[in-house]
Design a protein around this motif. Structure first.
Motif, PDB file in Angstrom:
ATOM      1  N   MET A 253       6.281   1.016  -0.437  1.00 40.91           N
ATOM      2  CA  MET A 253       6.167  -0.057  -1.431  1.00 40.91           C
ATOM      3  C   MET A 253       4.829  -0.766  -1.304  1.00 40.91           C
ATOM      4  SD  MET A 253      10.121  -1.321  -1.129  1.00 40.91           S
ATOM      5  CE  MET A 253      10.142  -2.529  -2.430  1.00 40.91           C
ATOM      6  N   LEU A 254       4.415  -1.027  -0.048  1.00 41.12           N
ATOM      7  CA  LEU A 254       3.113  -1.666   0.184  1.00 41.12           C
ATOM      8  C   LEU A 254       1.979  -0.794  -0.344  1.00 41.12           C
ATOM      9  CD1 LEU A 254       3.506  -3.071   3.823  1.00 41.12           C
ATOM     10  CD2 LEU A 254       3.177  -4.398   1.721  1.00 41.12           C
ATOM     11  N   TYR A 256       2.086   1.514  -2.614  1.00 38.44           N
ATOM     12  CA  TYR A 256       2.123   1.566  -4.080  1.00 38.44           C
ATOM     13  C   TYR A 256       1.547   0.278  -4.672  1.00 38.44           C
ATOM     14  CZ  TYR A 256       4.080   1.439  -8.784  1.00 38.44           C
ATOM     15  OH  TYR A 256       4.230   1.336 -10.135  1.00 38.44           O
ATOM     16  N   GLN A 257       1.994  -0.880  -4.121  1.00 37.08           N
ATOM     17  CA  GLN A 257       1.539  -2.162  -4.661  1.00 37.08           C
ATOM     18  C   GLN A 257       0.051  -2.373  -4.445  1.00 37.08           C
ATOM     19  OE1 GLN A 257       4.337  -4.716  -2.698  1.00 37.08           O
ATOM     20  NE2 GLN A 257       6.010  -4.072  -4.054  1.00 37.08           N
ATOM     21  N   SER A 258      -0.501  -1.784  -3.380  1.00 41.02           N
ATOM     22  CA  SER A 258      -1.945  -1.977  -3.111  1.00 41.02           C
ATOM     23  C   SER A 258      -2.801  -0.875  -3.745  1.00 41.02           C
ATOM     24  CB  SER A 258      -2.192  -2.064  -1.609  1.00 41.02           C
ATOM     25  OG  SER A 258      -1.813  -0.848  -0.989  1.00 41.02           O
TER      26      SER A 258
END
Ligand code: MN
Length: 265
Positions: A253-254, A256-258
């Protein structure tokens, strides 16, 4: 999208190494009705798209884009991560039209979850097809082997994906490696596996106690027969991410978000 989903369900989480099977349609869309899946990520597994009617347009963060039409297969190994869109073809969205297809999610073993993304795309005419001597059984060999014909798709772990068409009054026996988990999904018609009858949209999960699936069809039938060696690894899944641990899901998730999955160009 009109979807039939034999698994996952509250009762059946997976058929290791298979995480999900969706049947899209068959449906006849009117103008402006067809919806798809705009930009979304995947990490840690593979998506196999098999179109039987209509066409799907795809684009992804690896720079691939194209069209999967009737009989075509796209085998996408998301590995460390891709963002892609999967949409009904533009003319179907605009003017309406028929859509029918399948998507299968194949888990990757721990050693491959962060591999470089890979695409294998086969046109219908490129997919090996086998016919029995008497012509009553035709098998499209997407993965694995049937009637002495081998697939050209390369899989990361041993897997079989067969599209079997049985003429009326046919008995057919398909060998399956003893170590595989396997299931059948009825696309149309009726078939009996031993004394277990199955009809359209039935999923039949086989127990691992034999090396052959025997099937008999009085009226004729069309089915997918899918099997694979189980990974027997812990599964942590959250939407489009399937890893081994909750920590790896948080990292996905990190990442993907970054922006580490890139973007569709
Ligand atoms: Mn997808």
């Amino acid at each position: 999208m009109v979807v039939t989903r034999p698994f996952p369900t509250p009762r059946l989480d997976q058929v290791d190494p298979f995480l999900l099977l969706d049947r899209m349609g068959p449906v006849a869309h009117g103008p402006g009705e067809a919806k798809g899946a705009p930009d979304h990520p995947h990490r840690g597994f593979e998506t196999v798209t098999y179109v039987l009617d209509g066409a799907i347009e795809h684009a992804d963060s690896q720079g691939n884009h194209g069209r999967i039409g009737a009989g075509d297969v796209q085998w996408m190994t998301a590995g460390s991560g891709v963002i892609h869109s999967e949409m009904p073809a533009e003319e179907i969205r605009r003017s309406g039209g028929r859509l029918h297809g399948f998507q299968l999610w194949v888990n990757l073993p721990r050693r491959d979850k962060m591999m470089k993304p890979r695409y294998q795309e086969l046109r219908a005419a490129e997919i090996p097809r086998a016919t029995s001597g008497d012509g009553t059984v035709t098998v499209t060999v997407i993965a694995g082997e049937s009637l002495g014909t081998h697939a050209t798709i390369d899989t990361r772990t041993p897997i079989m994906v067969l599209h079997i068409r049985l003429a009326a009054g046919t008995h057919f026996e398909q060998p399956i490696p003893e170590t595989y988990n396997a299931f059948a999904y009825l696309v149309s018609g009726e078939v009996s596996f031993g004394d277990r009858p199955a009809r359209e949209n039935d999923a039949v999960i086989f127990e691992r106690n034999g090396d052959t699936v025997a099937m008999t069809s009085a009226p004729g039938a069309e089915l997918l027969l899918i099997g694979g060696a189980p990974l027997n690894e812990p599964v942590a899944r959250y939407g489009p991410f399937v890893m081994n641990t909750p920590g790896e899901i948080r990292q996905a998730m990190l990442d993907y978000q970054s922006g580490k999955f890139g973007e569709i160009g």
